[in-house]
Design a protein around this motif. Sequence first.
Motif, short mmCIF file in Angstrom:
data_model
loop_
_atom_site.label_atom_id
_atom_site.label_comp_id
_atom_site.label_asym_id
_atom_site.label_seq_id
_atom_site.Cartn_x
_atom_site.Cartn_y
_atom_site.Cartn_z
N MET A 23 -1.74 8.94 -1.89
CA MET A 23 -0.77 10.04 -1.95
C MET A 23 0.03 9.99 -0.66
SD MET A 23 -1.52 14.16 -2.24
CE MET A 23 -2.53 14.08 -3.71
N GLU A 24 1.32 10.29 -0.75
CA GLU A 24 2.14 10.46 0.46
C GLU A 24 2.38 11.95 0.61
OE1 GLU A 24 6.12 8.72 0.51
OE2 GLU A 24 6.06 8.67 2.71
N MET A 25 1.71 12.55 1.59
CA MET A 25 1.85 13.99 1.78
C MET A 25 3.08 14.30 2.63
SD MET A 25 -2.12 15.01 2.59
CE MET A 25 -2.47 13.68 3.73
N LEU A 77 0.80 -1.22 0.00
CA LEU A 77 0.00 0.00 0.00
C LEU A 77 0.84 1.28 0.00
CD1 LEU A 77 -2.77 -1.19 2.51
CD2 LEU A 77 -2.83 -1.25 0.00
N HIS A 78 2.09 1.18 -0.40
CA HIS A 78 2.94 2.39 -0.45
C HIS A 78 3.97 2.20 -1.56
CE1 HIS A 78 5.29 5.59 2.11
NE2 HIS A 78 5.54 5.73 0.82
N LEU A 79 3.66 2.76 -2.72
CA LEU A 79 4.53 2.61 -3.90
C LEU A 79 4.71 3.96 -4.58
CD1 LEU A 79 2.70 -0.51 -5.40
CD2 LEU A 79 4.88 -0.56 -4.17
N ASP A 114 2.36 8.55 -4.63
CA ASP A 114 3.43 9.47 -4.97
C ASP A 114 3.42 10.66 -4.01
OD1 ASP A 114 4.90 8.44 -7.24
OD2 ASP A 114 2.99 8.55 -8.34
N HIS A 115 4.57 11.34 -3.94
CA HIS A 115 4.70 12.51 -3.07
C HIS A 115 3.80 13.64 -3.57
CE1 HIS A 115 8.02 10.90 -0.74
NE2 HIS A 115 8.66 10.57 -1.84
N ASN A 116 2.88 14.04 -2.71
CA ASN A 116 2.04 15.24 -2.95
C ASN A 116 1.33 15.27 -4.30
OD1 ASN A 116 2.84 16.15 -0.44
ND2 ASN A 116 4.42 17.51 -1.21
ZN ZN Z 1 8.12 8.75 2.97
#
Ligand code: ZN
Length: 241
Positions: A67-69, A7-9, A42-44
Amino acid sequence: MKLACDLHLHSCLSPCGDDDMTPANIAGMASVKGLGAAALTDHNSAKNCPAFFKACEAYGVLPIAGMEMTTAEDIHVVALFPDLASAMEFDRFIDEKRVRVRNRPDIFGRQRIMDEQDRQIAEEPDLLINALSLDIAAATESARSFGALVYPAHIDKEANGIIAVLGMIPPEPVYTCFEFHDRANVETYREKYALGGAKAVISSDAHYLWDIAEGETALRVECPETGSADARRRAVLESFL
Ligand SMILES: [Zn+2]
Ligand SMILES: [Zn+2]
């Protein structure tokens, strides 16, 4: 049934994501590795999620838009959305909360927006990894208002982990789960940082294809075998509430 999940790509839209992490390659690798569900975080930005959804559907992997904020405190927080439309709406909201600094691809890496057939359709000009103008409470609350499951990312990592930044888990906002990079850290952290009954999300945070979790050892969540993709996605997210 239990579904193997990562769950984090990161795709090639994240400046730190490898160029080979195209949405189609990630979907294909997730399928080869035996994952039932995969989230693009993805970042932001969620701008590679539309291509990721189409590619995952072709490979029979349940896609989750995320999203990874980067909060104003420089803490990484993951948001997973119940459907693609909510994620893209949130993406437009976040675009207004970004602090605009031109990307330097030679230093940070390219930020490529792709279609499902690995064709580049745009390049994001402003850097995506710098902090948003939202603190952790505002970032969490905003994403939740779009229906997202929200939790602090890789709390067992030095870089941008909530504990590394704040030295503790603050009492607010309250989270139902926390993400760990290493499963072996869960019980130690649970005790040391009084996580109580919060659930643990174990994710790869992959920036390269080979780092994507292996189905056999990946996080497993309860999810119905049949039903609409939206219903199955909701089941995955609800298993962390
Ligand atoms: Zn991170
Ligand atoms: Zn990440």
